[in-house]
Design a protein around this motif. Structure first.
Motif, PDB file in Angstrom:
ATOM      1  N   ILE A 270       0.863  -1.178   0.000  1.00 25.80           N
ATOM      2  CA  ILE A 270       0.000   0.000   0.000  1.00 25.80           C
ATOM      3  C   ILE A 270       0.897   1.224   0.000  1.00 25.80           C
ATOM      4  O   ILE A 270       1.819   1.330   0.822  1.00 25.80           O
ATOM      5  N   LEU A 271       0.643   2.134  -0.922  1.00 24.95           N
ATOM      6  CA  LEU A 271       1.364   3.399  -0.977  1.00 24.95           C
ATOM      7  C   LEU A 271       0.396   4.522  -0.627  1.00 24.95           C
ATOM      8  O   LEU A 271      -0.604   4.736  -1.332  1.00 24.95           O
ATOM      9  N   VAL A 272       0.671   5.205   0.473  1.00 28.45           N
ATOM     10  CA  VAL A 272      -0.086   6.386   0.863  1.00 28.45           C
ATOM     11  C   VAL A 272       0.739   7.579   0.412  1.00 28.45           C
ATOM     12  O   VAL A 272       1.874   7.771   0.858  1.00 28.45           O
ATOM     13  N   VAL A 273       0.191   8.367  -0.500  1.00 29.02           N
ATOM     14  CA  VAL A 273       1.012   9.391  -1.159  1.00 29.02           C
ATOM     15  C   VAL A 273       0.282  10.726  -1.223  1.00 29.02           C
ATOM     16  O   VAL A 273      -0.940  10.801  -1.158  1.00 29.02           O
ATOM     17  N   ASP A 274       1.100  11.782  -1.345  1.00 31.31           N
ATOM     18  CA  ASP A 274       0.586  13.094  -1.700  1.00 31.31           C
ATOM     19  C   ASP A 274       0.314  13.043  -3.194  1.00 31.31           C
ATOM     20  O   ASP A 274       1.240  12.883  -4.001  1.00 31.31           O
ATOM     21  N   GLY A 275      -0.949  13.135  -3.584  1.00 35.26           N
ATOM     22  CA  GLY A 275      -1.315  12.911  -4.979  1.00 35.26           C
ATOM     23  C   GLY A 275      -1.141  14.104  -5.888  1.00 35.26           C
ATOM     24  O   GLY A 275      -1.544  14.050  -7.045  1.00 35.26           O
TER      25      GLY A 275
ATOM     26  N   PRO B 272       1.184   9.254  -8.231  1.00 30.92           N
ATOM     27  CA  PRO B 272       1.756   9.516  -6.920  1.00 30.92           C
ATOM     28  C   PRO B 272       2.682  10.722  -6.916  1.00 30.92           C
ATOM     29  O   PRO B 272       3.388  11.001  -7.883  1.00 30.92           O
ATOM     30  N   GLY B 273       2.706  11.426  -5.808  1.00 34.44           N
ATOM     31  CA  GLY B 273       3.588  12.559  -5.610  1.00 34.44           C
ATOM     32  C   GLY B 273       4.831  12.171  -4.822  1.00 34.44           C
ATOM     33  O   GLY B 273       5.080  10.995  -4.569  1.00 34.44           O
ATOM     34  N   PRO B 274       5.622  13.163  -4.368  1.00 34.73           N
ATOM     35  CA  PRO B 274       6.942  12.876  -3.806  1.00 34.73           C
ATOM     36  C   PRO B 274       6.927  12.328  -2.388  1.00 34.73           C
ATOM     37  O   PRO B 274       7.838  11.598  -2.005  1.00 34.73           O
ATOM     38  N   ASN B 275       5.948  12.722  -1.544  1.00 32.21           N
ATOM     39  CA  ASN B 275       5.905  12.256  -0.167  1.00 32.21           C
ATOM     40  C   ASN B 275       5.030  11.017  -0.078  1.00 32.21           C
ATOM     41  O   ASN B 275       3.874  11.039  -0.489  1.00 32.21           O
ATOM     42  N   GLN B 276       5.571   9.939   0.458  1.00 32.76           N
ATOM     43  CA  GLN B 276       4.789   8.715   0.494  1.00 32.76           C
ATOM     44  C   GLN B 276       5.134   7.869   1.710  1.00 32.76           C
ATOM     45  O   GLN B 276       6.180   8.012   2.329  1.00 32.76           O
ATOM     46  N   LEU B 277       4.183   7.020   2.041  1.00 28.50           N
ATOM     47  CA  LEU B 277       4.341   6.046   3.116  1.00 28.50           C
ATOM     48  C   LEU B 277       4.091   4.679   2.507  1.00 28.50           C
ATOM     49  O   LEU B 277       3.029   4.442   1.925  1.00 28.50           O
ATOM     50  N   HIS B 278       5.069   3.792   2.614  1.00 21.66           N
ATOM     51  CA  HIS B 278       5.005   2.499   1.949  1.00 21.66           C
ATOM     52  C   HIS B 278       4.781   1.400   2.974  1.00 21.66           C
ATOM     53  O   HIS B 278       5.576   1.222   3.897  1.00 21.66           O
ATOM     54  N   PHE B 279       3.691   0.660   2.800  1.00 26.65           N
ATOM     55  CA  PHE B 279       3.417  -0.521   3.614  1.00 26.65           C
ATOM     56  C   PHE B 279       3.671  -1.761   2.761  1.00 26.65           C
ATOM     57  O   PHE B 279       3.085  -1.903   1.686  1.00 26.65           O
ATOM     58  N   ASP B 280       4.520  -2.652   3.248  1.00 21.34           N
ATOM     59  CA  ASP B 280       4.914  -3.858   2.521  1.00 21.34           C
ATOM     60  C   ASP B 280       4.502  -5.059   3.353  1.00 21.34           C
ATOM     61  O   ASP B 280       4.946  -5.211   4.494  1.00 21.34           O
ATOM     62  N   ARG B 281       3.657  -5.921   2.800  1.00 16.88           N
ATOM     63  CA  ARG B 281       3.136  -7.043   3.584  1.00 16.88           C
ATOM     64  C   ARG B 281       4.247  -7.958   4.069  1.00 16.88           C
ATOM     65  O   ARG B 281       4.086  -8.666   5.082  1.00 16.88           O
ATOM     66  N   ARG B 282       5.405  -7.969   3.406  1.00 13.37           N
ATOM     67  CA  ARG B 282       6.501  -8.849   3.805  1.00 13.37           C
ATOM     68  C   ARG B 282       7.090  -8.470   5.163  1.00 13.37           C
ATOM     69  O   ARG B 282       7.777  -9.268   5.783  1.00 13.37           O
ATOM     70  N   GLU B 283       6.791  -7.254   5.627  1.00 12.56           N
ATOM     71  CA  GLU B 283       7.256  -6.854   6.951  1.00 12.56           C
ATOM     72  C   GLU B 283       6.517  -7.578   8.064  1.00 12.56           C
ATOM     73  O   GLU B 283       7.038  -7.733   9.171  1.00 12.56           O
TER      74      GLU B 283
ATOM     75  N   ALA C  86       8.699  -0.052  13.110  1.00  8.54           N
ATOM     76  CA  ALA C  86       7.717  -0.433  14.131  1.00  8.54           C
ATOM     77  C   ALA C  86       6.392   0.278  13.910  1.00  8.54           C
ATOM     78  O   ALA C  86       5.313  -0.304  14.098  1.00  8.54           O
ATOM     79  N   ALA C  87       6.476   1.546  13.502  1.00  7.62           N
ATOM     80  CA  ALA C  87       5.248   2.300  13.236  1.00  7.62           C
ATOM     81  C   ALA C  87       4.526   1.735  12.021  1.00  7.62           C
ATOM     82  O   ALA C  87       3.290   1.588  12.023  1.00  7.62           O
ATOM     83  N   ARG C  88       5.273   1.391  10.983  1.00 10.71           N
ATOM     84  CA  ARG C  88       4.642   0.798   9.796  1.00 10.71           C
ATOM     85  C   ARG C  88       3.940  -0.509  10.153  1.00 10.71           C
ATOM     86  O   ARG C  88       2.812  -0.768   9.718  1.00 10.71           O
ATOM     87  N   ARG C  89       4.618  -1.354  10.932  1.00 13.66           N
ATOM     88  CA  ARG C  89       4.013  -2.647  11.308  1.00 13.66           C
ATOM     89  C   ARG C  89       2.759  -2.442  12.153  1.00 13.66           C
ATOM     90  O   ARG C  89       1.766  -3.168  11.998  1.00 13.66           O
ATOM     91  N   PHE C  90       2.799  -1.452  13.050  1.00 19.60           N
ATOM     92  CA  PHE C  90       1.624  -1.165  13.889  1.00 19.60           C
ATOM     93  C   PHE C  90       0.432  -0.776  13.016  1.00 19.60           C
ATOM     94  O   PHE C  90      -0.682  -1.290  13.200  1.00 19.60           O
ATOM     95  N   PHE C  91       0.637   0.123  12.062  1.00 14.97           N
ATOM     96  CA  PHE C  91      -0.463   0.558  11.204  1.00 14.97           C
ATOM     97  C   PHE C  91      -0.971  -0.592  10.334  1.00 14.97           C
ATOM     98  O   PHE C  91      -2.180  -0.714  10.089  1.00 14.97           O
ATOM     99  N   MET C  92      -0.066  -1.458   9.860  1.00 11.06           N
ATOM    100  CA  MET C  92      -0.496  -2.583   9.037  1.00 11.06           C
ATOM    101  C   MET C  92      -1.341  -3.563   9.843  1.00 11.06           C
ATOM    102  O   MET C  92      -2.374  -4.045   9.367  1.00 11.06           O
TER     103      MET C  92
END
Length: 423
Positions: A83-88, A99-110, A396-402
């Motif tokens: 999942i990519l959460v981005v400034d569109g 997608p724009g330059p600022n993004q938050l990447h969630f990777d299920r493999r984490e 840790a923050a990414r895993r918490f949100f996922m």
């Protein structure tokens, strides 16, 4: 007093996604359940009925497997790998839209490193989820009265029972009635349960598109000044779009001729997935927040949108209803095992306590994100971009949100762990 056409443990008013999921869970656990719905199940599954798709959290998908619907859905789901959460907002260095330059990447493999591990979620068109639930209900022999419309709850039912009267005059009787009848729930209104309501001054334009390049199982949540623009992966190089705009703009997009809409789509979508074209009709849905002050009343429990309806920004609406169903099923099976009255206040209070915290947290979180990202204020835009970048650097923050989005927080009921319920 007329003789009921059904007398059992639970009567569920509403045979939508949440209602059928709950009914199957209770039926397979050994309770006597009946579902009534204003529309025949066959009408729920037509392509014209509902253009929406839902992101099923991995715990929700576990439950659908546990109640027997997953086997009919598996060929119609697309695992969400990232999942990519981005400034569109468009920016220099990238072609129009996307997608724009600022993004938050969630990777299920984490959180699920195995190659065949659970995805972050599973995208499915609502009609295929309904097909799966309807087939599972038919196979299980679930008692369904449809088309049939609820009229009211009869106040002079026998002690320990509640009676749901249909518009036809027929009556269904049980210790507990469950309202799964949507955000405009008639049973909630009859019970006098007040709601907190908020209109976002947004509508979602919903459609399915096909694109040239594979999405690789990546879901995009792009934040634009007028609202979120979600690109959600579906099977076969298709994506479901949830395009939020001010109501007049959304209506104009829905009614636009094909050539004009294609131009608007390309400008917003961009070409990072190659060419893109609509392959479905367009629907619009007004976006609101509605939260019931309580989830229970006298021998009545509210589930799904009857309990709360939230902004689709995080794709959690259907998942909240599934979690309601999982918890209520757990509570009722425990009560049945112990010989307790299924509609007793103590039983229903356990359900409400278990679901209220999660519901408030997710609802307020969606509300806050909508306010934070649906604007073009330069200071707020800079702060949110910084926030995305910071969280992206904290594993840790990414895993918490996922895990939170996946529904794997707090005390999980058995069905969300993928376990079956039995008396």
């Amino acid at each position: 007093m007329s003789k009921p056409i059904f007398s059992g443990d639970v009567v569920i008013s509403g045979g939508g996604l949440a209602g059928l999921t709950l009914a199957l869970a209770l039926h397979k656990a050994g309770l006597s359940v009946a579902v009534i719905d204003a529309m025949a199940l066959s009408e729920h599954v037509t392509p014209e009925h509902d253009g929406r798709a839902s992101a099923l959290a991995y715990t929700s998908y576990r439950m659908l497997n546990a109640v027997g619907a997953g086997q009919y859905l598996k060929d119609h789901v697309q695992p969400i790998e990232d999942i990519l959460v981005v400034d569109g907002r468009p920016y220099d260095g990238l072609k129009r839209g996307g997608p724009g330059p600022n993004q938050l990447h969630f990777d299920r493999r984490e959180i699920s490193p195995e190659d065949d591990g659970e995805a972050l979620g599973y995208m499915a068109e609502n009609r295929w989820t309904r097909v799966a639930l309807a087939r599972a209900a038919d196979e299980a022999g679930l008692t369904v009265f449809a088309p049939a419309r609820a009229s009211h709850i009869e106040q002079d039912a026998a002690p320990g029972r509640n009676r749901l009267v249909l518009e036809s005059g027929d009556v269904l009787e049980a210790p507990l009635i469950v309202g799964c009848d949507g955000k405009f729930s008639g049973l909630r209104a009859q019970a006098g349960v007040r709601t907190t309501d908020y209109a976002y001054n947004q509508k979602a334009v919903v459609l399915t598109v096909e694109h040239e390049h594979s999405h690789d199982g990546v879901a995009y949540e792009c934040f634009m000044p007028t609202g979120p623009f979600a690109i959600l992966p579906l099977p076969n190089n298709r994506s479901s779009l949830v395009w939020c705009e001010r109501p007049k703009a959304a209506d104009a997009l829905k009614d636009m001729d094909d050539e004009g809409f294609q131009e608007a789509l390309e400008a917003r979508f961009g070409d990072f997935l190659g060419w893109v074209k609509p392959v479905s009709p367009r629907w619009t849905y007004p976006l609101t927040l509605k939260f019931a002050e309580r989830f229970t009343d006298d021998r009545l429990a509210l589930v799904g949108d009857a309990a709360r309806g939230i902004h689709p920004i995080a794709g959690q609406g259907f998942n909240l209803g599934v979690r309601d169903a999982a918890v209520l099923a757990d509570v009722l099976v425990d009560a049945k095992r112990a010989g307790l009255d299924l509609g007793a206040p103590a039983v229903l209070q356990r359900y409400e306590r278990w679901r209220k915290t999660d519901s408030v947290a997710v609802g307020l979180g969606a509300h806050l994100f909508t306010w934070l990202f649906s604007n073009d204020h330069s200071t707020i835009r800079a702060a949110r971009g910084l926030g995305l970048s910071i969280v992206d650097q904290i594993p840790a923050a990414r895993r918490f949100f996922m895990r939170t989005a996946g529904g794997e927080v707090g005390d999980l009921p058995a069905l969300l762990r993928g376990d079956s319920l039995h008396l």
